[in-house]
Motif scaffolding. Sequence first.
Motif, mmCIF file in Angstrom:
data_model
loop_
_atom_site.group_PDB
_atom_site.id
_atom_site.type_symbol
_atom_site.label_atom_id
_atom_site.label_comp_id
_atom_site.label_asym_id
_atom_site.label_seq_id
_atom_site.Cartn_x
_atom_site.Cartn_y
_atom_site.Cartn_z
ATOM 1 N N THR A 108 -7.989 8.747 -0.185
ATOM 2 C CA THR A 108 -7.863 7.861 -1.334
ATOM 3 C C THR A 108 -9.246 7.501 -1.857
ATOM 4 O O THR A 108 -10.257 7.913 -1.305
ATOM 5 C CB THR A 108 -7.139 6.559 -0.947
ATOM 6 O OG1 THR A 108 -8.037 5.752 -0.195
ATOM 7 C CG2 THR A 108 -5.877 6.831 -0.145
ATOM 8 N N VAL B 274 2.372 4.567 -1.480
ATOM 9 C CA VAL B 274 2.035 5.512 -2.536
ATOM 10 C C VAL B 274 3.277 5.736 -3.396
ATOM 11 O O VAL B 274 4.367 5.993 -2.885
ATOM 12 C CB VAL B 274 1.553 6.852 -1.942
ATOM 13 C CG1 VAL B 274 1.303 7.864 -3.036
ATOM 14 C CG2 VAL B 274 0.295 6.643 -1.121
ATOM 15 N N LYS B 275 3.141 5.612 -4.699
ATOM 16 C CA LYS B 275 4.249 5.777 -5.635
ATOM 17 C C LYS B 275 4.403 7.260 -5.954
ATOM 18 O O LYS B 275 3.594 7.826 -6.675
ATOM 19 C CB LYS B 275 3.997 5.008 -6.930
ATOM 20 C CG LYS B 275 3.645 3.549 -6.733
ATOM 21 C CD LYS B 275 4.800 2.747 -6.186
ATOM 22 C CE LYS B 275 4.501 1.288 -6.229
ATOM 23 N NZ LYS B 275 4.293 0.650 -4.983
ATOM 24 N N ASP C 77 0.795 -1.222 0.000
ATOM 25 C CA ASP C 77 0.000 0.000 0.000
ATOM 26 C C ASP C 77 0.831 1.278 0.000
ATOM 27 O O ASP C 77 0.373 2.319 0.398
ATOM 28 C CB ASP C 77 -1.049 -0.005 1.118
ATOM 29 C CG ASP C 77 -0.536 0.357 2.501
ATOM 30 O OD1 ASP C 77 0.641 0.115 2.780
ATOM 31 O OD2 ASP C 77 -1.319 0.881 3.277
ATOM 32 N N ALA D 205 -0.252 0.824 -4.369
ATOM 33 C CA ALA D 205 -0.187 -0.589 -4.732
ATOM 34 C C ALA D 205 -0.506 -1.481 -3.536
ATOM 35 O O ALA D 205 -0.131 -1.182 -2.411
ATOM 36 C CB ALA D 205 1.197 -0.928 -5.258
ATOM 37 N N GLN E 221 -6.853 10.833 -3.892
ATOM 38 C CA GLN E 221 -7.945 11.646 -4.424
ATOM 39 C C GLN E 221 -7.842 13.121 -4.054
ATOM 40 O O GLN E 221 -8.116 13.976 -4.880
ATOM 41 C CB GLN E 221 -9.293 11.111 -3.920
ATOM 42 C CG GLN E 221 -9.588 9.702 -4.374
ATOM 43 C CD GLN E 221 -9.796 9.637 -5.871
ATOM 44 O OE1 GLN E 221 -10.706 10.225 -6.412
ATOM 45 N NE2 GLN E 221 -8.912 8.924 -6.550
ATOM 46 N N GLY F 291 -3.330 12.105 -7.511
ATOM 47 C CA GLY F 291 -3.442 11.061 -8.514
ATOM 48 C C GLY F 291 -2.384 9.975 -8.415
ATOM 49 O O GLY F 291 -2.365 9.057 -9.230
ATOM 50 N N ALA F 292 -1.496 10.072 -7.415
ATOM 51 C CA ALA F 292 -0.454 9.043 -7.251
ATOM 52 C C ALA F 292 -1.105 7.686 -7.016
ATOM 53 O O ALA F 292 -2.163 7.589 -6.392
ATOM 54 C CB ALA F 292 0.466 9.410 -6.087
ATOM 55 N N THR F 293 -0.478 6.649 -7.516
ATOM 56 C CA THR F 293 -1.037 5.308 -7.379
ATOM 57 C C THR F 293 -0.626 4.673 -6.056
ATOM 58 O O THR F 293 0.423 4.987 -5.498
ATOM 59 C CB THR F 293 -0.598 4.386 -8.531
ATOM 60 O OG1 THR F 293 0.821 4.293 -8.529
ATOM 61 C CG2 THR F 293 -1.085 4.906 -9.867
ATOM 62 N N CYS G 7 -7.630 0.868 -1.767
ATOM 63 C CA CYS G 7 -7.083 2.164 -2.166
ATOM 64 C C CYS G 7 -6.191 1.949 -3.389
ATOM 65 O O CYS G 7 -5.332 1.067 -3.390
ATOM 66 C CB CYS G 7 -6.242 2.748 -1.033
ATOM 67 S SG CYS G 7 -7.133 2.993 0.503
ATOM 68 N N THR G 8 -6.419 2.735 -4.437
ATOM 69 C CA THR G 8 -5.565 2.637 -5.624
ATOM 70 C C THR G 8 -4.989 3.989 -6.050
ATOM 71 O O THR G 8 -3.974 4.022 -6.724
ATOM 72 C CB THR G 8 -6.320 2.028 -6.820
ATOM 73 O OG1 THR G 8 -7.456 2.838 -7.114
ATOM 74 C CG2 THR G 8 -6.748 0.592 -6.530
ATOM 75 N N THR G 9 -5.636 5.103 -5.667
ATOM 76 C CA THR G 9 -5.114 6.423 -6.030
ATOM 77 C C THR G 9 -5.392 7.451 -4.926
ATOM 78 O O THR G 9 -6.340 7.319 -4.163
ATOM 79 C CB THR G 9 -5.752 6.977 -7.331
ATOM 80 O OG1 THR G 9 -7.161 7.045 -7.167
ATOM 81 C CG2 THR G 9 -5.417 6.138 -8.531
#
Length: 127
Positions: free
Chosen positions: A105, A36-37, A34, A63, A79, A59-61, A75-77
């Motif tokens: 997110t 954040v990239k 999880d 994982a 917000q 908008g960071a992804t 959670c994927t991005t």
Amino acid sequence: MGKVLTTASTVTCGHVPPPPPPPDPPPEPPPVPDLVKTSSAQKLKVEGKPVLVKSSLMGATIANCPNTVSPLTPCTTVQTVSLGESGKLRSGGFPVMLDRISLTTNGSVPLLPVLTPAANQSKLSSE
């Protein structure tokens, strides 16, 4: 005062506890579920790592969020970024982000999808 976030900082969603902060000087963070990239093209650097600004996080992804049991949404991005911009320190004309950020997110409860930051540096702070 808050610590300035850089590309070496870790930000995780609230569905698993964040990893403990690394010892000084911080090594490259290991892959963490999880995480954040983040990326940054800012010229201002702390310990050789570019600082983060709001656009680095929006908008960071994210994982591998473990919040996957149906009907939950992982959670994927990122917000929203609602707090954490420095009132004094800027890079490229934009306020740098501090370790007191408040981000949300696209994930669902049981825990509020709020991200947890760790600056992973002790050289630069700001208000």
